[in-house]
Write a protein that holds these residues in place. Structure first.
Motif, PDB file in Angstrom:
ATOM      1  N   ASP A   1       0.821  -1.198   0.000  1.00 33.27           N
ATOM      2  CA  ASP A   1       0.000   0.000   0.000  1.00 33.27           C
ATOM      3  C   ASP A   1       0.860   1.255   0.000  1.00 33.27           C
ATOM      4  O   ASP A   1       1.892   1.307   0.653  1.00 33.27           O
ATOM      5  CB  ASP A   1      -0.913   0.049   1.230  1.00 33.27           C
ATOM      6  CG  ASP A   1      -2.069  -0.934   1.153  1.00 33.27           C
ATOM      7  OD1 ASP A   1      -2.358  -1.401   0.037  1.00 33.27           O
ATOM      8  OD2 ASP A   1      -2.657  -1.232   2.198  1.00 33.27           O
ATOM      9  N   GLU A   2       0.398   2.258  -0.752  1.00 30.76           N
ATOM     10  CA  GLU A   2       0.927   3.612  -0.653  1.00 30.76           C
ATOM     11  C   GLU A   2      -0.022   4.414   0.229  1.00 30.76           C
ATOM     12  O   GLU A   2      -1.241   4.172   0.218  1.00 30.76           O
ATOM     13  CB  GLU A   2       1.013   4.276  -2.028  1.00 30.76           C
ATOM     14  CG  GLU A   2       2.048   3.688  -2.957  1.00 30.76           C
ATOM     15  CD  GLU A   2       3.465   4.079  -2.597  1.00 30.76           C
ATOM     16  OE1 GLU A   2       3.656   4.842  -1.635  1.00 30.76           O
ATOM     17  OE2 GLU A   2       4.391   3.606  -3.290  1.00 30.76           O
TER      18      GLU A   2
ATOM     19  N   GLN B   1      -5.246   4.572   1.781  1.00 34.58           N
ATOM     20  CA  GLN B   1      -4.275   3.583   1.336  1.00 34.58           C
ATOM     21  C   GLN B   1      -4.606   3.149  -0.081  1.00 34.58           C
ATOM     22  O   GLN B   1      -5.769   2.924  -0.424  1.00 34.58           O
ATOM     23  CB  GLN B   1      -4.282   2.370   2.272  1.00 34.58           C
ATOM     24  CG  GLN B   1      -3.780   2.678   3.673  1.00 34.58           C
ATOM     25  CD  GLN B   1      -3.816   1.468   4.581  1.00 34.58           C
ATOM     26  OE1 GLN B   1      -4.355   0.434   4.224  1.00 34.58           O
ATOM     27  NE2 GLN B   1      -3.252   1.591   5.768  1.00 34.58           N
ATOM     28  N   MET B   2      -3.563   3.043  -0.928  1.00 37.85           N
ATOM     29  CA  MET B   2      -3.723   2.591  -2.305  1.00 37.85           C
ATOM     30  C   MET B   2      -2.888   1.346  -2.541  1.00 37.85           C
ATOM     31  O   MET B   2      -1.689   1.323  -2.231  1.00 37.85           O
ATOM     32  CB  MET B   2      -3.283   3.677  -3.294  1.00 37.85           C
ATOM     33  CG  MET B   2      -3.601   3.315  -4.749  1.00 37.85           C
ATOM     34  SD  MET B   2      -2.727   4.320  -5.966  1.00 37.85           S
ATOM     35  CE  MET B   2      -1.113   3.529  -5.916  1.00 37.85           C
ATOM     36  N   ASN B   3      -3.527   0.318  -3.068  1.00 37.68           N
ATOM     37  CA  ASN B   3      -2.824  -0.904  -3.419  1.00 37.68           C
ATOM     38  C   ASN B   3      -1.957  -0.652  -4.652  1.00 37.68           C
ATOM     39  O   ASN B   3      -2.460  -0.255  -5.705  1.00 37.68           O
ATOM     40  CB  ASN B   3      -3.823  -2.031  -3.696  1.00 37.68           C
ATOM     41  CG  ASN B   3      -3.138  -3.357  -3.945  1.00 37.68           C
ATOM     42  OD1 ASN B   3      -2.479  -3.548  -4.958  1.00 37.68           O
ATOM     43  ND2 ASN B   3      -3.316  -4.292  -3.020  1.00 37.68           N
TER      44      ASN B   3
ATOM     45  N   ASP C   1       0.886   8.543  -8.815  1.00 35.92           N
ATOM     46  CA  ASP C   1       1.411   7.817  -7.658  1.00 35.92           C
ATOM     47  C   ASP C   1       2.936   7.743  -7.782  1.00 35.92           C
ATOM     48  O   ASP C   1       3.495   8.077  -8.845  1.00 35.92           O
ATOM     49  CB  ASP C   1       0.772   6.429  -7.568  1.00 35.92           C
ATOM     50  CG  ASP C   1       1.485   5.415  -8.451  1.00 35.92           C
ATOM     51  OD1 ASP C   1       1.966   4.406  -7.934  1.00 35.92           O
ATOM     52  OD2 ASP C   1       1.563   5.651  -9.690  1.00 35.92           O
ATOM     53  N   PRO C   2       3.655   7.338  -6.732  1.00 37.71           N
ATOM     54  CA  PRO C   2       5.122   7.333  -6.796  1.00 37.71           C
ATOM     55  C   PRO C   2       5.709   6.489  -7.927  1.00 37.71           C
ATOM     56  O   PRO C   2       6.788   6.810  -8.435  1.00 37.71           O
ATOM     57  CB  PRO C   2       5.520   6.788  -5.416  1.00 37.71           C
ATOM     58  CG  PRO C   2       4.404   7.217  -4.517  1.00 37.71           C
ATOM     59  CD  PRO C   2       3.164   7.080  -5.350  1.00 37.71           C
TER      60      PRO C   2
ATOM     61  N   LEU D   1      -2.705   7.344 -12.143  1.00 33.98           N
ATOM     62  CA  LEU D   1      -3.035   8.757 -11.993  1.00 33.98           C
ATOM     63  C   LEU D   1      -4.386   8.838 -11.305  1.00 33.98           C
ATOM     64  O   LEU D   1      -5.360   8.210 -11.755  1.00 33.98           O
ATOM     65  CB  LEU D   1      -3.055   9.467 -13.350  1.00 33.98           C
ATOM     66  CG  LEU D   1      -3.275  10.982 -13.325  1.00 33.98           C
ATOM     67  CD1 LEU D   1      -2.452  11.675 -14.427  1.00 33.98           C
ATOM     68  CD2 LEU D   1      -4.746  11.353 -13.486  1.00 33.98           C
ATOM     69  N   LEU D   2      -4.452   9.577 -10.211  1.00 34.31           N
ATOM     70  CA  LEU D   2      -5.659   9.667  -9.387  1.00 34.31           C
ATOM     71  C   LEU D   2      -6.235  11.073  -9.481  1.00 34.31           C
ATOM     72  O   LEU D   2      -5.488  12.067  -9.385  1.00 34.31           O
ATOM     73  CB  LEU D   2      -5.347   9.346  -7.926  1.00 34.31           C
ATOM     74  CG  LEU D   2      -4.968   7.900  -7.590  1.00 34.31           C
ATOM     75  CD1 LEU D   2      -3.551   7.574  -8.039  1.00 34.31           C
ATOM     76  CD2 LEU D   2      -5.111   7.640  -6.091  1.00 34.31           C
ATOM     77  N   VAL D   3      -7.549  11.168  -9.663  1.00 29.55           N
ATOM     78  CA  VAL D   3      -8.225  12.450  -9.863  1.00 29.55           C
ATOM     79  C   VAL D   3      -9.228  12.694  -8.743  1.00 29.55           C
ATOM     80  O   VAL D   3     -10.068  11.837  -8.451  1.00 29.55           O
ATOM     81  CB  VAL D   3      -8.955  12.492 -11.228  1.00 29.55           C
ATOM     82  CG1 VAL D   3      -9.608  13.853 -11.430  1.00 29.55           C
ATOM     83  CG2 VAL D   3      -7.993  12.179 -12.368  1.00 29.55           C
TER      84      VAL D   3
END
Length: 399
Positions: free
Chosen positions: A40-41, A61-63, A346-347, A352-354
């Protein structure tokens, strides 16, 4: 700032005093360390709280493998903790409180938080006046010594020194912008919208939507001040400069212009601090003529792809960047939401998250590393009024 609910928001801001909002920092602890090791990020989400639905700043948290999102915690952060910035050391986070009144005077505030090393949970350290109404942007200089803030309604920018443990001191430098533009309801006076330092950390550049200008200041960290110096960038009349991003290798900046739906490039002389206009491009597909306001802008670490969000057209414009910095519009993709405000890579730059301010959602897109093009993933997180996304791993990266 935007035309979205502009009258009602300003009425709210005028009626709100940050001191009347509860300052309890009841952070809900995020998932266990074991969860985080599963891939997770951690991402912080700034929101508007004026409708009473948002809890403040959210930890998400992002998988890394699927892009799936889940809320891990939240913290009460005062009124409208809309824009966020992380300290380069990753141990502190800063949030503007986008209000017009603070402690009875015409100012917003900037809140500071300690970041837990293990979970990323936030603990409030304090708050100070932003020294201008409706602060809408905050950044940290590259050495981690000062916070810079743009006050939209105040039409000014300010420097706030960072104390040894991450809390902020009172502003040591406040600079009032001058100028106006031809769009009467948006450019009757200066509206500072963004301020970031250049890669050398010797200059600070501030985009002003109302003045049609990118102001250049010398960053004096020893004297804790923003000083005149260099040469400002002058935008096309009525363009409304909003956000700035530096190309990672070329001596260029790209500016998202809110009022004419363009992205413009300027050559930046890192020795003299001067800006020279180069080119501009539309962020919209050919033939589209509806109401639109570009918001955010980012470039990949390779420098080969650039992205701009379109509010109104509700899309992300995808540009390829040539070796000389010229842009080519390769894709304009719907964001599957309303009013795409801030967005983030994301790293790994696989995703890409909006953040959709009006439809209360964060939507995830897959990114092709070779072409830069975006693909819907179906991953979505419902969250009230998200307007800023900051990955913890991006601490020290001006995005």
């Amino acid at each position: 700032m935007t035309n979205r609910r502009e009258t009602s928001r300003r009425e709210f801001l005028a009626a709100s005093a940050l001191g009347l909002i509860g300052l309890a920092c009841g952070t809900k602890r995020p998932g266990s360390g074991e969860d985080l090791r599963l891939g997770d990020e951690l991402m912080y989400v700034g929101t508007y709280t004026d409708d009473g639905k948002s809890a403040g700043i959210y930890l998400v948290q992002m998988n890394r493998q699927t892009g799936a999102l889940r809320v891990a915690g939240s913290v009460s952060a005062g009124a409208n903790p809309s824009y966020l910035a992380l300290h380069p050391n990753g141990r502190s986070l800063y949030a503007v409180n986008e209000v017009d009144k603070y402690q009875g005077r015409a100012s917003g505030a900037v809140s500071s938080f300690a970041v837990a090393a293990d979970t990323g949970a936030l603990t409030k350290l304090g708050e100070v006046a932003s020294e201008g109404a409706a602060p809408c942007y905050v950044s940290v200089d590259r050495s981690g010594q000062a916070v810079l803030v743009a006050n939209y309604n105040g039409g000014n920018v300010a420097m706030l020194p960072i104390q040894p443990h991450g809390a902020l001191g009172a502003a040591t430098s406040v600079v009032k912008h001058t100028g106006h533009g031809p769009v009467a309801d948006r450019q009757g006076e200066p509206h500072a919208h963004c301020i970031i330092t250049d890669p050398s950390n010797r200059f600070a550049l501030a985009a002003d939507l109302g003045a049609d200008r990118i102001f250049v200041y010398r960053l004096d960290l020893e004297g804790n001040s923003l000083r005149s110096g260099g040469s400002d960038g002058v935008a096309r009349s009525g363009a409304g400069p909003r956000h700035i991003v530096f190309h990672p290798t070329l001596p260029l900046i790209f500016v998202a212009n809110e009022l004419d739906s363009t992205v413009a490039s300027y050559r930046f002389d890192h020795d003299r601090g001067t800006l020279t206009a180069v080119e501009k491009w539309s962020t919209l597909p050919t033939g589209w003529s509806g109401t639109n306001y570009p918001a955010d802008i980012h470039v990949t670490s390779s420098g080969r792809s650039l992205y701009v969000s379109n509010r109104g057209h509700n899309s992300v414009a995808v540009f390829s960047v040539s070796g000389t910095g010229s842009l080519s519009l390769d894709q304009v993709i719907t964001t599957a939401g309303d009013w795409p405000r801030n967005f983030s890579l994301d790293p790994s730059e696989r995703w890409l998250l909006v953040a959709h301010q009006r439809s209360n959602s964060i939507v995830v897109f897959g990114r092709d590393e070779a072409t830069g093009r975006l693909t819907p993933t179906g991953q979505r997180l419902d969250l009230p009024s998200p307007v800023c996304l900051r990955f913890r791993a991006h601490a020290g990266v001006l995005t």
